[in-house]
Design an enzyme around this catalytic site. Structure first.
Site, mmCIF file in Angstrom:
data_model
loop_
_atom_site.group_PDB
_atom_site.id
_atom_site.type_symbol
_atom_site.label_atom_id
_atom_site.label_comp_id
_atom_site.label_asym_id
_atom_site.label_seq_id
_atom_site.Cartn_x
_atom_site.Cartn_y
_atom_site.Cartn_z
ATOM 1 N N HIS A 1 -9.451 -1.769 7.558
ATOM 2 C CA HIS A 1 -8.946 -2.191 6.239
ATOM 3 C C HIS A 1 -10.133 -2.450 5.301
ATOM 4 C CE1 HIS A 1 -6.932 -4.466 3.107
ATOM 5 N NE2 HIS A 1 -5.810 -3.949 3.545
ATOM 6 N N GLY B 1 0.863 -4.729 1.147
ATOM 7 C CA GLY B 1 0.201 -6.015 1.319
ATOM 8 C C GLY B 1 1.030 -7.138 0.732
ATOM 9 N N GLY B 2 0.676 -7.565 -0.475
ATOM 10 C CA GLY B 2 1.316 -8.719 -1.104
ATOM 11 C C GLY B 2 2.834 -8.673 -1.084
ATOM 12 N N GLU C 1 -10.663 -4.650 3.189
ATOM 13 C CA GLU C 1 -11.107 -6.044 3.099
ATOM 14 C C GLU C 1 -12.049 -6.378 4.254
ATOM 15 O OE1 GLU C 1 -7.245 -7.850 2.657
ATOM 16 O OE2 GLU C 1 -7.091 -7.009 0.648
ATOM 17 N N GLY D 1 -4.216 -5.081 -4.118
ATOM 18 C CA GLY D 1 -4.085 -6.445 -4.635
ATOM 19 C C GLY D 1 -4.372 -6.566 -6.121
ATOM 20 N N GLU E 1 -5.742 4.130 1.016
ATOM 21 C CA GLU E 1 -5.675 2.929 0.179
ATOM 22 C C GLU E 1 -6.875 2.890 -0.760
ATOM 23 O OE1 GLU E 1 -3.140 -0.291 2.120
ATOM 24 O OE2 GLU E 1 -5.147 -0.565 2.902
ATOM 25 N N SER F 1 -0.943 -2.032 -3.956
ATOM 26 C CA SER F 1 -0.009 -2.610 -4.929
ATOM 27 C C SER F 1 1.368 -1.954 -4.922
ATOM 28 C CB SER F 1 -0.609 -2.580 -6.339
ATOM 29 O OG SER F 1 -1.783 -3.366 -6.376
ATOM 30 N N ASN G 1 1.362 -5.686 5.723
ATOM 31 C CA ASN G 1 0.137 -6.402 6.102
ATOM 32 C C ASN G 1 0.190 -7.778 5.452
ATOM 33 O OD1 ASN G 1 -2.439 -7.346 6.544
ATOM 34 N ND2 ASN G 1 -3.432 -5.913 5.130
ATOM 35 N N TRP G 2 0.460 -8.784 6.272
ATOM 36 C CA TRP G 2 0.614 -10.132 5.719
ATOM 37 C C TRP G 2 -0.727 -10.812 5.425
ATOM 38 C CZ3 TRP G 2 5.104 -12.718 9.025
ATOM 39 C CH2 TRP G 2 6.300 -12.039 8.737
ATOM 40 N N LYS G 3 -1.799 -10.165 5.787
ATOM 41 C CA LYS G 3 -3.143 -10.705 5.536
ATOM 42 C C LYS G 3 -3.238 -12.148 6.053
ATOM 43 C CE LYS G 3 -3.437 -7.654 1.592
ATOM 44 N NZ LYS G 3 -4.331 -7.098 0.605
HETATM 45 C C1 PEP Z 1 -3.111 -3.847 1.855
HETATM 46 O O1 PEP Z 1 -3.392 -4.984 2.177
HETATM 47 O O2 PEP Z 1 -3.304 -2.913 2.647
HETATM 48 C C2 PEP Z 1 -2.552 -3.612 0.530
HETATM 49 C C3 PEP Z 1 -2.249 -2.387 0.186
HETATM 50 O O3 PEP Z 1 -2.381 -4.702 -0.276
HETATM 51 P P1 PEP Z 1 -1.524 -4.767 -1.647
HETATM 52 O O4 PEP Z 1 -0.215 -4.072 -1.381
HETATM 53 O O5 PEP Z 1 -1.354 -6.218 -1.913
HETATM 54 O O6 PEP Z 1 -2.294 -4.029 -2.677
#
Ligand code: PEP
Length: 285
Positions: A101, A256-257, A103, A195, A189, A235, A13-15
């Site tokens: 998600h 994500g990141g 967010e 994050g 999640e 993470s 997930n590049w957000k």
């Molecule tokens: C996500 O955006 O779904 C996620 C898990 O982010 P991160 O890996 O950065 O925690």
């Protein structure tokens, strides 16, 4: 009883990162570094980068097995919704979509009922769905994590237990799959792990995967939900993936990141590939 073999999936997930000018190159680099046929790979760039990523992956031999996903979609098909993107608009651009998600639940006030509508729209155009669920830290500390996740799964998937995508042709990688596994993947999640650099423990994530599948069973999903992949997200990096892939209940990661970093994706997908091959070797099928 012979359990269906679930795919191992790593989705990125590049957000709100990358641009149409650089997203294609990043996607190709990741595709080359993660060229692992036993792992289903999905990259979810921002909407404005979908076409660039699709085209770059199509032009790259190592990219043809990498699927493209959206990060969201609107719950209506068309209308006066400024700035929004509907499911039909994603046709030809993406074959997967993330929904629910945390967010978006946080920033756009998305409820389980709205997520349910979004999933219906996704299925109407044959998009595979990654449904995100997960508790807040205060829920976990108060012992409510299971109840919260159970409610999210039940609310988001209400009356979808017998639904099949309208356009099976557009659903990739699901040949011979019956039931919800043809379109549904769930990402557990925990919100406090997204994050933050803090991860759940593998055993806790596995326990929540059990809660998710039990809920699918209660809702009447085929196979009692046992064939639906459950990913862990929060993470995940090359250094933390091992603990999750070691859990038989966990079928991969929503990243994500770290999904913006080819080195990290290479390490994550390589570890996921070990699990995929070990499970295939151990499978009675
Ligand atoms: C996500 O955006 O779904 C996620 C898990 O982010 P991160 O890996 O950065 O925690």
């Amino acid at each position: 009883m012979i359990r269906p073999m679930r795919p191992v999936i790593v989705a990125g997930n590049w957000k709100m990162h990358t641009s149409p000018a650089d997203a294609g190159e990043l996607a190709v680099t990741i595709a080359r570094r993660t060229d692992e046929r036993d792992v289903v790979r999905v990259l979810c760039p921002p909407y404005v980068c979908l076409a660039a990523v699709r085209d770059a992956l199509a032009a790259e031999p190592a990219g043809r097995d990498v699927a493209v996903g959206a990060q969201n979609l609107h719950h209506e098909v068309a209308g006066a919704y400024t700035g929004e993107v509907s499911a039909p608009m994603l046709r030809g651009l993406a074959t997967w979509t993330i929904v629910g998600h945390s967010e978006r639940r946080r920033d756009a006030g998305e409820t389980d009922a709205l997520v349910n509508e979004k999933i219906r729209r996704a299925l109407e155009v044959g998009l595979r769905v990654i449904l995100c669920v997960g508790e807040q830290l205060e829920d976990r500390e108060a012992g409510r994590a299971e109840a919260v996740v159970r409610d999210q799964v039940a609310g988001s998937l209400r009356d979808l237990e017998t639904v099949a995508p309208a356009d099976r042709e557009a659903v990739d990688g699901t040949e011979g799959t019956d039931g919800a596994a043809a379109w549904l993947t769930i990402a557990y999640e925990p919100v406090w792990a997204i994050g933050t650099g803090r991860t759940a423990r593998g055993v806790d994530a596995a326990e929540m995967a059990g809660v998710i599948r039990r809920t699918l069973g209660e809702l009447g999903f085929l196979e009692g939900g046992e064939d639906v992949p459950v990913l862990y997200g929060g993470s995940v990096t090359g250094a933390t993936i091992d603990e999750f892939m070691a859990e038989p209940a966990i079928d991969g990661a929503l990243v994500g990141g770290a999904s913006l970093k080819p080195d990290e994706m290479a390490a994550i997908v390589a570890r996921a590939g070990l699990t995929a091959r070990a499970r295939a070797g151990a499978s009675p099928r």
